[in-house]
Scaffold this motif. Structure first.
Motif, PDB file in Angstrom:
ATOM      1  N   ASN B  41      -2.922  -0.860   7.370  1.00 14.93           N
ATOM      2  CA  ASN B  41      -4.021  -1.563   6.720  1.00 14.93           C
ATOM      3  C   ASN B  41      -4.955  -2.082   7.803  1.00 14.93           C
ATOM      4  OD1 ASN B  41      -3.293  -1.405   3.945  1.00 14.93           O
ATOM      5  ND2 ASN B  41      -1.582  -2.720   4.459  1.00 14.93           N
ATOM      6  N   LYS B  45      -9.287   3.460   7.632  1.00 13.58           N
ATOM      7  CA  LYS B  45      -9.249   4.624   6.746  1.00 13.58           C
ATOM      8  C   LYS B  45     -10.283   4.509   5.629  1.00 13.58           C
ATOM      9  CE  LYS B  45      -5.290   3.370   5.831  1.00 13.58           C
ATOM     10  NZ  LYS B  45      -4.046   2.942   5.271  1.00 13.58           N
ATOM     11  N   SER B  46     -10.246   3.363   4.968  1.00 15.34           N
ATOM     12  CA  SER B  46     -11.139   3.199   3.819  1.00 15.34           C
ATOM     13  C   SER B  46     -12.594   3.212   4.263  1.00 15.34           C
ATOM     14  CB  SER B  46     -10.832   1.890   3.094  1.00 15.34           C
ATOM     15  OG  SER B  46      -9.540   1.971   2.554  1.00 15.34           O
ATOM     16  N   SER B  50     -15.398   5.680   2.976  1.00 13.82           N
ATOM     17  CA  SER B  50     -16.613   5.148   2.365  1.00 13.82           C
ATOM     18  C   SER B  50     -17.843   5.745   3.027  1.00 13.82           C
ATOM     19  CB  SER B  50     -16.637   3.628   2.490  1.00 13.82           C
ATOM     20  OG  SER B  50     -15.555   3.087   1.776  1.00 13.82           O
ATOM     21  N   HIS B  87     -10.542   6.347  -6.398  1.00 13.16           N
ATOM     22  CA  HIS B  87     -10.407   5.083  -5.684  1.00 13.16           C
ATOM     23  C   HIS B  87      -9.057   4.456  -5.970  1.00 13.16           C
ATOM     24  CE1 HIS B  87     -14.651   4.875  -4.461  1.00 13.16           C
ATOM     25  NE2 HIS B  87     -14.836   5.579  -5.566  1.00 13.16           N
ATOM     26  N   GLN B  88      -8.673   3.581  -5.069  1.00  7.63           N
ATOM     27  CA  GLN B  88      -7.389   2.893  -5.222  1.00  7.63           C
ATOM     28  C   GLN B  88      -7.374   2.093  -6.522  1.00  7.63           C
ATOM     29  OE1 GLN B  88      -6.592   0.587  -1.780  1.00  7.63           O
ATOM     30  NE2 GLN B  88      -4.449   0.303  -2.275  1.00  7.63           N
ATOM     31  N   ASP B 167      -7.551   7.928  -2.482  1.00 10.74           N
ATOM     32  CA  ASP B 167      -7.348   6.705  -1.704  1.00 10.74           C
ATOM     33  C   ASP B 167      -6.060   6.021  -2.170  1.00 10.74           C
ATOM     34  OD1 ASP B 167      -7.536   4.495  -0.167  1.00 10.74           O
ATOM     35  OD2 ASP B 167      -9.407   3.747  -1.020  1.00 10.74           O
ATOM     36  N   GLU B 168      -5.035   6.141  -1.363  1.00 10.26           N
ATOM     37  CA  GLU B 168      -3.715   5.561  -1.660  1.00 10.26           C
ATOM     38  C   GLU B 168      -3.330   5.755  -3.122  1.00 10.26           C
ATOM     39  OE1 GLU B 168      -2.816   1.941   0.124  1.00 10.26           O
ATOM     40  OE2 GLU B 168      -3.947   2.385   1.937  1.00 10.26           O
TER      41      GLU B 168
END
Lengths: 372, 511
Positions: B41, B45-46, B50, B87-88, B167-168
């Motif tokens: 985290n 990554k995000s 994005s 998206h998550q 995403d995850e």
């Protein structure tokens, strides 16, 4: 240059600037309305608005402070509720019920000596305003009725009830308004009579302003401390941000919602008391079917002050100043309705302050990016 | 050379105030591959995704599609280039039907009227082709999370996207649903779609992905071939040190009964069936008792009842021999109940409060932090700074950071720090590692074991089988609100546990 930009991007600066820009844009829109309604006198009219209370000297400035007093309180009422996650649109009702309670005590309880009498009247105003907000608070906390709906309902009930009670108890039929409150119930001048008067050939033409403005400022500072420095404020804000997490932390969220509403109502009610306990030259209750403007204007005051109690003091001054200037437009050839439209435009465009607050750092950054 | 890649992100740099989220990162996606993006985290990554999806503009670097440089200024540009993203947190409209959600934004119309029939045919064809079973006329609010995810995937396919970003995706799924999703992803890749798969679960990468790009603290560490790289190597790349996958712990030495639940029953909001039915158990001092089970079998209701956040129908709860059944949340906390909640955003944190304000959330009223109703800000910040160092909570502005701007792992560490520092008699930890990376998981498991070693009672509620088997001293399986098994981890297998969890096996539980 670097430190300059740092200041430019700083939170505090950004907040204040956003509000100032918003007011400027509001003024610009107001000017456009002036142009459209009466282009010949637009410039002269705009000058009058800008000179605001100063148009009529020291007394005029006193009047600005007098009209800012209730706005500070209703602004605090709305702002305080915002901070705790509630939208108190019930300020007109709370304000007018508070005003009635104050005037009623002021007219009837003449057995009370001077300081006690006006203190009792203000207390009554505060309690009445609080009670008026208690109902939406309870409905919200225990039955999940949205506070906007119930507050609007309470506004109308409050307005008609105040009208009815005024007419049936403390009405002066000759003047078609409430009776004058007893001298002992009029707020003391608090030293302001030495500053805000116009000299009419040796006779002091006093402004209506009184110690109400001091009380308003003290209350604003008090609210600032409650919100930011106390465990009580911590709990109320927590409930506003996240009710689930507040319950999880062992905070009684329902109780907090009710308390937030009641405090907001008390502030608005006190505002009513402060405006109406101002003697023969001051405001009187009129039996009209109109929600109190001072109540609704608490919303733009709170927005412009970004719900910060200290910011609200300033935004109330500014809005009172512009409103006062607008009233002097009558000396020119403007229809009274147009004056109201102009004032409303300035006030409500200014309330876009929140939007500019978000836009500002973006624009500054973008400008920097273009230069590179 | 560049032509073999469908998407290339070269030297992407993106910074936020106080942090460089992406520092010259390169990511190359081949056509038809499943490419995992691995990182802790806050590794970036995000942010990188994005950028690819047009939500952020990088300060530096270029993106190419099939060798040609492209500029992606918003999600519409991304969509036009065939890039889609799940998206998550799903972007679905709760009170729209599945079909309405899928076509939202790209509706087929005739003279301004919707033409749903065409859309329905296409959606059903896609649904059949990829085995994405959905009921087009059900409202989103009525379907499971797994099915909502299938709707999100169908949304991408409906828009003819070729590059799919996940995403995850497994964070919210049950083990069975995860398996299903892995199968679907492989099928999609087989059909020529290129998949970017953001995760920090090494098992999933090992079983699904072809290649893996690793990020750490905003920097590019490397891209590896998944087949030839061991899990240990990948986790070392991700964390920057060796990770222990199993936890060292001595056998538990349970003490006297400490936390006791007798015949607890909680009625259900949705059906006549009880959400929790006649549940009894005890947690002893120095023991980690785990409640295992598939999500939605009464865990949330049980925890809410135990912590005082939800109502109970009947039963009793005792802490240290004292009945707490009717006590308020505050009284329970003061008496020594700590609770790491399932949903850290909903219950655990006030996201618009600073880290320091969140750390005193259960202590602000004690003399340590208040004086005559005024909060002691100095004491608060000293305390927060101590916890930040002790628990290694990372954030951009220390104790003054808004909780909202912190990464999930650090938010969870903050909750853990707060709850453990309350010196609990009983620590109730609900899915404490949900959505966290291996480094953070390892840390949290260690802390739980440490609590137990120091003689505290720990009640762990978990959906992760690995966690259940590794951390607990004793396992209770909850199925449809009832305890169906009481097991010792050493004497059971994951397979057996799975059978109990699915309700196909049941043991008379003697308590």
């Amino acid at each position: 240059m670097k430190t300059f930009r740092k200041i430019l991007l700083g939170e505090e600066f950004n907040r204040a600037t956003a509000s100032i820009i918003a007011i400027l844009i509001g003024l610009l829109v107001g000017f456009l309305v002036l142009l459209i309604s009466n282009s010949a006198e637009a410039l002269a009219g705009f000058k009058i608005i800008l000179s605001g209370g100063f148009s009529t000297g020291a007394k005029g400035m006193g009047q600005v402070l007098y009209f800012a007093t209730p706005l500070i309180l209703t602004g605090l009422s709305v702002g305080f509720a915002f901070k705790t996650g509630l939208f108190n649109i019930g300020t007109p009702g709370q304000f007018i019920i508070g005003a009635f309670a104050a005037v009623y005590i002021g007219v009837t309880c003449t057995f009370l000596p001077a300081p006690l009498h006006w203190i009792a009247a203000l207390l009554a105003a505060t309690i009445a305003g609080g009670l008026w907000a208690l109902i939406p608070g309870i409905l919200k906390a225990y039955l999940n009725v949205h506070e906007v709906i119930s507050s609007i309902m309470m506004n109308y009930i409050g307005m008609y009830l105040a009208n009815y009670l005024t007419k049936s108890t403390i009405y002066d039929i000759r003047k078609a308004q409430s009776l004058n409150v007893a001298d002992s119930a009029v707020l003391p001048k608090g030293g302001l009579d030495y500053i805000f008067y116009n000299d009419l050939g040796g006779v002091k033409d006093l402004s209506t302003v009184n110690s109400g403005i001091w009380i308003a400022i003290v209350v604003a500072i008090l609210i600032y401390f409650i919100i930011n420095k106390t465990t009580f404020g911590y709990e109320l804000k927590a409930c506003g941000f996240n009710q689930n997490a507040s319950n999880y932390a062992g905070i009684n969220a329902k109780r907090s919602i009710v308390l937030s509403m009641v405090i907001a109502g008390m502030l608005a009610g006190l505002g009513g008391g402060l405006l109406y306990l101002s003697g023969a030259s001051g405001r009187h209750l009129k039996v009209v079917d109109m929600l109190a403007v001072e109540g609704f204007n608490g919303i733009p005051v709170a927005l412009l002050g970004l719900s910060n109690p200290i910011g609200i003091i300033f935004s109330a001054f500014i809005i009172a100043y512009i409103t006062q200037g607008g009233n002097y437009l009558q000396t020119l050839n403007f229809a009274p309705e147009v004056i109201d439209i102009i004032i409303a435009c300035i006030i409500y465009f200014s309330a876009f302050a929140l939007y500019f607050r978000k836009l500002l750092p973006f624009l500054i950054k973008k400008g920097r990016g273009d230069r590179q | 050379m560049g032509m073999e890649y469908i998407i290339e992100m070269l030297n992407i740099t993106k910074s936020f105030p106080g942090i460089i989220a992406n520092d010259a990162i390169t990511l190359q996606l081949r056509k038809g591959e499943i490419h995992a993006l691995l990182g802790e985290n806050g590794a970036g990554k995000s942010t990188l995704m994005s950028v690819l999806f047009g939500l952020y503009q990088p300060e530096n670097g270029v993106i190419t599609k099939a060798g040609k440089e492209v500029s992606i200024n918003n999600p519409n540009d991304a969509n036009n280039l065939g890039i889609g993203m799940v998206h998550q947190h799903f972007k679905l409209i709760q009170n729209f039907t599945v079909l309405q959600n899928i076509i939202l934004g790209v509706e087929t119309t005739k003279n301004g009227f919707l033409k749903m029939d065409e859309a329905r045919t296409k959606v059903m064809a896609l649904s059949d082709q990829y085995g994405l079973k959905v009921d087009p006329d059900t409202l989103i609010e009525d379907i499971t999370v797994g099915m909502q995810q299938r709707v999100e995937i169908l949304k991408m396919l409906y828009r003819d996207n070729e590059i799919l970003i996940f995403d995850e995706p497994t964070a919210v799924l049950t083990p069975q649903e995860i398996e299903e999703l892995m199968k679907i992803m492989k099928e999609l890749a087989g059909e020529g779609k290129s998949i970017l798969f953001i995760t920090h679960k090494l098992n999933e990468i090992k079983s699904t992905a072809d290649r893996c790009t690793v990020l750490r603290k905003g920097k590019y560490i490397g891209t590896v071939d998944v087949q030839t790289t061991s899990k240990e190597t990948m986790s070392e790349m991700m964390v920057g040190r060796k990770i222990q996958f199993t936890i060292d712990k001595n056998p538990s030495i349970p003490n006297a009964s400490h936390f006791e639940v007798r015949s607890l029953t909680v009625s259900s909001k949705r059906s006549a069936k009880k959400a929790v039915n006649n549940v009894s158990f005890t947690v002893k001092k120095g023991e980690i008792l785990c409640i295992a089970g598939i999500d939605g079998n009464g865990q949330s209701e049980l925890v809410y009842a135990l912590t005082g956040l939800g109502p109970i129908e009947s039963g009793q709860i005792f802490l240290n021999g004292k009945e707490i059944t009717k006590m308020s949340v505050r009284d329970r906390n003061v008496l020594g109940m700590s609770h790491i909640p399932e949903d850290r955003h909903k219950d655990g944190l006030i996201l618009d409060y600073t880290l320091a304000e969140n750390l005193i959330l259960k202590k602000y009223f004690t003399p340590e932090f208040q004086d005559h109703g005024f909060i002691k800000f100095n004491a608060t910040h000293t305390y927060a700074d101590r916890l930040i160092t002790e628990f290694d909570i990372r954030s951009s502005q220390g104790s003054k950071t808004m909780a909202r701007s912190m990464s999930g792992g650090n938010q969870q560490k903050a909750i853990l720090a707060r709850e453990i520092n309350n010196d609990p008699e009983i620590l109730i930890a609900v899915q404490p590692t949900r959505g966290l990376d291996v480094g953070a998981i390892e840390y949290i498991h260690k802390q739980l074991v440490e609590q137990r070693n120091s003689g505290k009672a720990v009640l762990l509620v978990s959906l992760e089988l690995d966690e259940v088997m590794n951390v607990s001293d004793r396992i209770l399986v909850l199925f449809e609100g009832e305890i169906v098994a009481d097991l010792m981890p050493a004497e059971t297998t994951v397979q057996e546990l799975g059978l109990y969890m699915a309700g196909s096996k049941r043991k008379e539980v003697v308590l």
